[in-house]
Design an enzyme around this catalytic site. Structure first.
Site, PDB file in Angstrom:
ATOM      1  N   ARG A 125       0.046  14.889  12.599  1.00 13.82           N
ATOM      2  CA  ARG A 125       0.591  14.673  11.266  1.00 13.82           C
ATOM      3  C   ARG A 125       0.676  15.930  10.371  1.00 13.82           C
ATOM      4  NH1 ARG A 125      -1.539   8.905   9.119  1.00 13.82           N
ATOM      5  NH2 ARG A 125       0.428   9.010   7.980  1.00 13.82           N
ATOM      6  N   PRO A 126       1.466  16.928  10.807  1.00 24.17           N
ATOM      7  CA  PRO A 126       1.622  18.125   9.967  1.00 24.17           C
ATOM      8  C   PRO A 126       2.376  17.813   8.672  1.00 24.17           C
ATOM      9  CG  PRO A 126       3.138  18.193  11.827  1.00 24.17           C
ATOM     10  CD  PRO A 126       2.275  16.991  12.019  1.00 24.17           C
ATOM     11  N   ILE A 127       2.338  18.756   7.689  1.00 25.08           N
ATOM     12  CA  ILE A 127       3.070  18.539   6.430  1.00 25.08           C
ATOM     13  C   ILE A 127       4.038  19.698   6.161  1.00 25.08           C
ATOM     14  CG2 ILE A 127       1.375  17.006   5.343  1.00 25.08           C
ATOM     15  CD1 ILE A 127       0.471  19.522   3.726  1.00 25.08           C
ATOM     16  N   ASP A 128       4.503  20.331   7.250  1.00 20.92           N
ATOM     17  CA  ASP A 128       5.400  21.482   7.106  1.00 20.92           C
ATOM     18  C   ASP A 128       6.671  21.151   6.315  1.00 20.92           C
ATOM     19  OD1 ASP A 128       5.619  19.970   9.676  1.00 20.92           O
ATOM     20  OD2 ASP A 128       7.518  21.056   9.800  1.00 20.92           O
ATOM     21  N   GLN A 129       7.180  19.929   6.442  1.00 17.77           N
ATOM     22  CA  GLN A 129       8.430  19.578   5.749  1.00 17.77           C
ATOM     23  C   GLN A 129       8.210  19.466   4.239  1.00 17.77           C
ATOM     24  OE1 GLN A 129      11.504  19.415   7.505  1.00 17.77           O
ATOM     25  NE2 GLN A 129      10.064  20.287   8.973  1.00 17.77           N
TER      26      GLN A 129
ATOM     27  N   LYS B 124       0.837  -1.217   0.000  1.00 16.99           N
ATOM     28  CA  LYS B 124       0.000   0.000   0.000  1.00 16.99           C
ATOM     29  C   LYS B 124       0.863   1.256   0.000  1.00 16.99           C
ATOM     30  CE  LYS B 124      -2.264   2.446   3.840  1.00 16.99           C
ATOM     31  NZ  LYS B 124      -1.059   2.928   4.455  1.00 16.99           N
ATOM     32  N   ASN B 125       1.874   1.289   0.849  1.00 17.14           N
ATOM     33  CA  ASN B 125       2.654   2.525   0.989  1.00 17.14           C
ATOM     34  C   ASN B 125       3.633   2.760  -0.157  1.00 17.14           C
ATOM     35  OD1 ASN B 125       1.246   3.050   3.266  1.00 17.14           O
ATOM     36  ND2 ASN B 125       2.898   2.561   4.709  1.00 17.14           N
TER      37      ASN B 125
ATOM     38  N   CYS C  36      -5.345  12.871  12.565  1.00 23.72           N
ATOM     39  CA  CYS C  36      -6.019  11.570  12.460  1.00 23.72           C
ATOM     40  C   CYS C  36      -5.773  10.802  13.742  1.00 23.72           C
ATOM     41  CB  CYS C  36      -5.574  10.808  11.217  1.00 23.72           C
ATOM     42  SG  CYS C  36      -4.016   9.997  11.376  1.00 23.72           S
TER      43      CYS C  36
ATOM     44  N   VAL D 189       7.661   7.751  16.569  1.00 26.05           N
ATOM     45  CA  VAL D 189       7.343   8.315  15.249  1.00 26.05           C
ATOM     46  C   VAL D 189       6.044   9.142  15.303  1.00 26.05           C
ATOM     47  CG1 VAL D 189       6.858   7.789  12.821  1.00 26.05           C
ATOM     48  CG2 VAL D 189       8.580   6.463  14.067  1.00 26.05           C
TER      49      VAL D 189
ATOM     50  N   ASP E  75       4.340   1.016  11.913  1.00 25.28           N
ATOM     51  CA  ASP E  75       3.180   0.310  11.350  1.00 25.28           C
ATOM     52  C   ASP E  75       3.098  -1.148  11.823  1.00 25.28           C
ATOM     53  OD1 ASP E  75       2.648   2.665  10.087  1.00 25.28           O
ATOM     54  OD2 ASP E  75       3.187   1.998   8.078  1.00 25.28           O
TER      55      ASP E  75
ATOM     56  N   ARG F 265      -8.524  -0.386   4.396  1.00 24.17           N
ATOM     57  CA  ARG F 265      -7.543   0.556   3.818  1.00 24.17           C
ATOM     58  C   ARG F 265      -6.221  -0.153   3.535  1.00 24.17           C
ATOM     59  NH1 ARG F 265      -5.542   4.869   7.147  1.00 24.17           N
ATOM     60  NH2 ARG F 265      -4.408   5.134   5.230  1.00 24.17           N
TER      61      ARG F 265
ATOM     62  N   ARG G  92      -5.111  10.548   3.852  1.00 15.11           N
ATOM     63  CA  ARG G  92      -4.104  11.604   3.949  1.00 15.11           C
ATOM     64  C   ARG G  92      -3.116  11.561   2.787  1.00 15.11           C
ATOM     65  NH1 ARG G  92      -2.596  14.195   8.047  1.00 15.11           N
ATOM     66  NH2 ARG G  92      -0.516  13.952   7.190  1.00 15.11           N
TER      67      ARG G  92
HETATM   68  C1  UD1 Z   1       1.039   6.294   2.885  1.00 14.55           C
HETATM   69  C2  UD1 Z   1       2.263   6.068   3.706  1.00 14.55           C
HETATM   70  O1  UD1 Z   1       3.318   5.796   3.179  1.00 14.55           O
HETATM   71  N1  UD1 Z   1       2.098   6.124   5.030  1.00 14.55           N
HETATM   72  C3  UD1 Z   1       3.236   5.850   5.877  1.00 14.55           C
HETATM   73  C4  UD1 Z   1       4.051   7.123   6.007  1.00 14.55           C
HETATM   74  O2  UD1 Z   1       3.210   8.144   6.517  1.00 14.55           O
HETATM   75  P1  UD1 Z   1       3.702   9.660   6.462  1.00 14.55           P
HETATM   76  O3  UD1 Z   1       4.403   9.904   5.186  1.00 14.55           O
HETATM   77  O4  UD1 Z   1       2.532  10.499   6.793  1.00 14.55           O
HETATM   78  O5  UD1 Z   1       4.728   9.669   7.669  1.00 14.55           O
HETATM   79  P2  UD1 Z   1       5.927  10.659   7.945  1.00 14.55           P
HETATM   80  O6  UD1 Z   1       7.197   9.897   7.884  1.00 14.55           O
HETATM   81  O7  UD1 Z   1       5.785  11.868   7.089  1.00 14.55           O
HETATM   82  O8  UD1 Z   1       5.635  11.088   9.443  1.00 14.55           O
HETATM   83  C5  UD1 Z   1       6.434  10.718  10.525  1.00 14.55           C
HETATM   84  C6  UD1 Z   1       6.392  11.769  11.602  1.00 14.55           C
HETATM   85  O9  UD1 Z   1       6.860  13.010  11.088  1.00 14.55           O
HETATM   86  C7  UD1 Z   1       5.938  14.046  11.351  1.00 14.55           C
HETATM   87  N2  UD1 Z   1       5.976  15.010  10.232  1.00 14.55           N
HETATM   88  C8  UD1 Z   1       5.883  14.533   8.948  1.00 14.55           C
HETATM   89  C9  UD1 Z   1       5.889  15.418   7.889  1.00 14.55           C
HETATM   90  C10 UD1 Z   1       6.012  16.790   8.140  1.00 14.55           C
HETATM   91  O10 UD1 Z   1       6.025  17.636   7.237  1.00 14.55           O
HETATM   92  N3  UD1 Z   1       6.100  17.211   9.426  1.00 14.55           N
HETATM   93  C11 UD1 Z   1       6.085  16.360  10.491  1.00 14.55           C
HETATM   94  O11 UD1 Z   1       6.179  16.775  11.639  1.00 14.55           O
HETATM   95  C12 UD1 Z   1       4.602  13.327  11.454  1.00 14.55           C
HETATM   96  O12 UD1 Z   1       3.674  14.061  12.191  1.00 14.55           O
HETATM   97  C13 UD1 Z   1       4.994  12.043  12.154  1.00 14.55           C
HETATM   98  O13 UD1 Z   1       5.063  12.247  13.539  1.00 14.55           O
HETATM   99  O14 UD1 Z   1       5.149   6.856   6.891  1.00 14.55           O
HETATM  100  C14 UD1 Z   1       4.746   6.529   8.223  1.00 14.55           C
HETATM  101  C15 UD1 Z   1       6.001   6.394   9.076  1.00 14.55           C
HETATM  102  O15 UD1 Z   1       6.743   5.304   8.701  1.00 14.55           O
HETATM  103  C16 UD1 Z   1       3.902   5.257   8.215  1.00 14.55           C
HETATM  104  O16 UD1 Z   1       3.395   5.046   9.509  1.00 14.55           O
HETATM  105  C17 UD1 Z   1       2.743   5.395   7.239  1.00 14.55           C
HETATM  106  O17 UD1 Z   1       2.121   4.138   7.071  1.00 14.55           O
HETATM  107  C1  PEP Z   2      -0.539   4.767   9.187  1.00 18.94           C
HETATM  108  C2  PEP Z   2      -0.617   4.064   8.064  1.00 18.94           C
HETATM  109  O1  PEP Z   2      -0.977   4.558   6.846  1.00 18.94           O
HETATM  110  P1  PEP Z   2      -1.419   6.021   6.406  1.00 18.94           P
HETATM  111  O2  PEP Z   2      -0.210   6.904   6.424  1.00 18.94           O
HETATM  112  O3  PEP Z   2      -1.895   5.817   5.013  1.00 18.94           O
HETATM  113  O4  PEP Z   2      -2.491   6.492   7.366  1.00 18.94           O
HETATM  114  C3  PEP Z   2      -0.289   2.610   8.012  1.00 18.94           C
HETATM  115  O5  PEP Z   2      -0.183   2.075   6.889  1.00 18.94           O
HETATM  116  O6  PEP Z   2      -0.163   1.973   9.078  1.00 18.94           O
END
Ligand code: UD1
Ligand code: PEP
Length: 435
Positions: free
Chosen positions: A122-126, A22-23, A117, A328, A306, A398, A93
């Site tokens: 889960r911010p996306i600032d980066q 999936k990822n 969630c 994480v 995960d 999912r 997301r």
């Molecule tokens: C679809 C997908 O591939 N989902 C995976 C992806 O989620 P996802 O890509 O959302 O996970 P990230 O690695 O970005 O997030 C990890 C941590 O970084 C923080 N963060 C992230 C981005 C940012 O701009 N700012 C920030 O603070 C998040 O809040 C979190 O605490 O990787 C996660 C960590 O291995 C997995 O649990 C998810 O299954």
């Molecule tokens: C947290 C997960 O996925 P997503 O980032 O899609 O919510 C996951 O696959 O366990």
């Protein structure tokens, strides 16, 4: 309401095959938007609700998306729309991953803010920091993020504060069509990042270093549709490995790649589980008694978040005290209360959970709080006394295809029912008896 009903006590035996990841498939489908010429063909695509949702997002953006069995064909050569509304982003997301491709291909992207969630904010600032470094103007307002660039994105040097998987992917995709070279430091090293880089390179991109801490992308003028097979799902594989271990079973998990699962294998072996490479998979043999271990979730190659809740289920069955620390996500312990409903001796202390095993688990009605929790509660149900009923299965769908059928194929006493159908069946039986 749909439920999984599982009766504990059966040892699992046999062979199970894992689906495509999936990822990996989610970012790769969004990458198909980069091809202004030719169709992309993706093989080994799992039939998950998330995959259909991202397909809908692409259709909304004016790409042609055809689903066949385990295969998706995308034609994104027409002019694209640039707006991903909340109705999609709310469902999933990972929809924010269209941003990098849209920005690179069309110069703009408008995506609904994803919001929090069940596992944290889960911010996306980066992600946004990366787009800005490449010359995009990013504004946030009225629940949307709007990014725009005049002309092409420019290659840049970007340091991520945390090796975010999504930020690495989004910036990588944006950089493929930028002018000049982009260097991203402190990037995520997950196998899914390598899979995305391989697909991008097949499309004509120049991405080097995926799987290491620094990725270098030389921008090109145009990308083309390409064919690619998605890597196997290491989290689904890990989930079945735990299912074998927790029941003291003997299961061959076909498609499990040992290099993708090294931290899980190390921890399961410390617990006394036997893991043997066999053919195209891993054979997992559960011991009579499981030993306790401590686990800390980390970015890859550390222990994956995960797999945290499934491992918690396994540690409930171990003899002694274990500790799981989640680094994480800020709030990924919602399943702890549900395990408690099954009589688990478990408590949260800050970012850690202390597990006093072995817990004499009892069947109960429990609600899945996220997709991995859905799987983990089912795993606990495999060894609980009596019947466990797991609800909120929209989360399960999912991330897992035919989860209960696959467990049943290994010998679990498990079914998935719809309460309404069940009630109809029961009333039918009653009226049959009365006739
Ligand atoms: C679809 C997908 O591939 N989902 C995976 C992806 O989620 P996802 O890509 O959302 O996970 P990230 O690695 O970005 O997030 C990890 C941590 O970084 C923080 N963060 C992230 C981005 C940012 O701009 N700012 C920030 O603070 C998040 O809040 C979190 O605490 O990787 C996660 C960590 O291995 C997995 O649990 C998810 O299954
Ligand atoms: C947290 C997960 O996925 P997503 O980032 O899609 O919510 C996951 O696959 O366990």
């Amino acid at each position: 309401m749909e439920k999984i009903i599982v009766r504990g006590g059966n040892r699992l035996n046999g062979t199970v095959k894992v689906e495509g990841a999936k990822n990996a498939v989610l970012p790769i489908i969004t990458a198909t938007l980069l091809a202004s010429d030719g169709k992309s063909i993706l093989n080994d695509v799992p039939a998950l609700s998330d995959v259909f949702t991202i397909g809908e997002v692409l259709r909304h953006l004016n790409a042609e998306v055809d689903f066949e069995t385990n295969r998706v064909v995308v034609d994104a050569s027409r002019e694209l729309e640039t707006d991903a509304p909340f109705e999609y982003v709310r469902k999933m997301r990972a929809s924010v991953l269209v941003m990098g491709s849209l920005l690179a291909r069309t110069g703009k992207a408008r995506v609904a803010l994803p919001g929090g969630c069940a596992i944290g904010s889960r911010p996306i600032d980066q992600h946004l920091k990366g787009f800005e470094a490449m010359g995009a103007k990013v504004t946030v307002g009225n629940g949307f993020i709007y990014a725009e660039v005049e002309g092409r994105l420019q290659g840049a040097k970007i340091y991520l504060d945390f090796p975010s998987v999504g930020a690495t992917e989004n910036i990588m995709m944006a950089a493929t069509l930028a002018e000049g070279t982009t260097i991203i430091e402190n990037v995520a090293k997950e196998p899914e990042i390598v899979d995305l880089a391989n697909f991008l390179n097949a499309m004509g991109a120049k991405v080097r270093g995926a799987g290491t801490g620094t990725i270098r992308i030389e921008g090109v003028n145009k990308l083309y549709g390409a064919e690619h097979s998605i890597i196997p799902d290491r989290v689904e594989a890990g989930t079945f490995m735990v299912a074998a271990a927790i029941t003291g079973g003997d299961v061959l998990v076909r498609g499990a790649v040992s290099e993708h699962l090294s931290s899980l294998i190390a921890k399961m072996e410390e617990m006394g589980v036997k893991i043997i490479e066999e053919g195209d998979g891993l054979r997992v043999i559960g011991p009579e008694k499981l030993k306790p271990v401590d686990i800390k979730t980390m970015p890859h190659p550390g222990f994956p978040t995960d797999m945290q809740s499934q491992m918690m289920a396994l540690l409930l069955a171990a003899e002694g005290t274990s500790m799981i620390t989640e680094t994480v996500f800020e709030n990924r312990f919602m399943h702890v209360e549900e395990f408690r409903r099954m009589n688990a001796d478990i408590k949260i202390e800050g970012r850690s959970v202390i597990i006093n095993g072995p817990s004499k688990l009892q069947g109960a009605e429990v609600a899945a709080t996220d997709l991995r929790a859905a799987a983990a509660l089912t795993l606990a149900g495999l060894v609980a006394d009596g019947y466990t009923r797991v609800t909120e299965l929209k989360h399960l769908d999912r991330g897992y295809v035919n989860f209960h059928q696959k467990l049943a194929g290994l010998g679990a006493d498990i079914e998935r029912v719809n309460d309404k159908t069940h009630q109809v069946e029961i009333s039918q039986q009653v009226s049959d008896v009365n006739m």
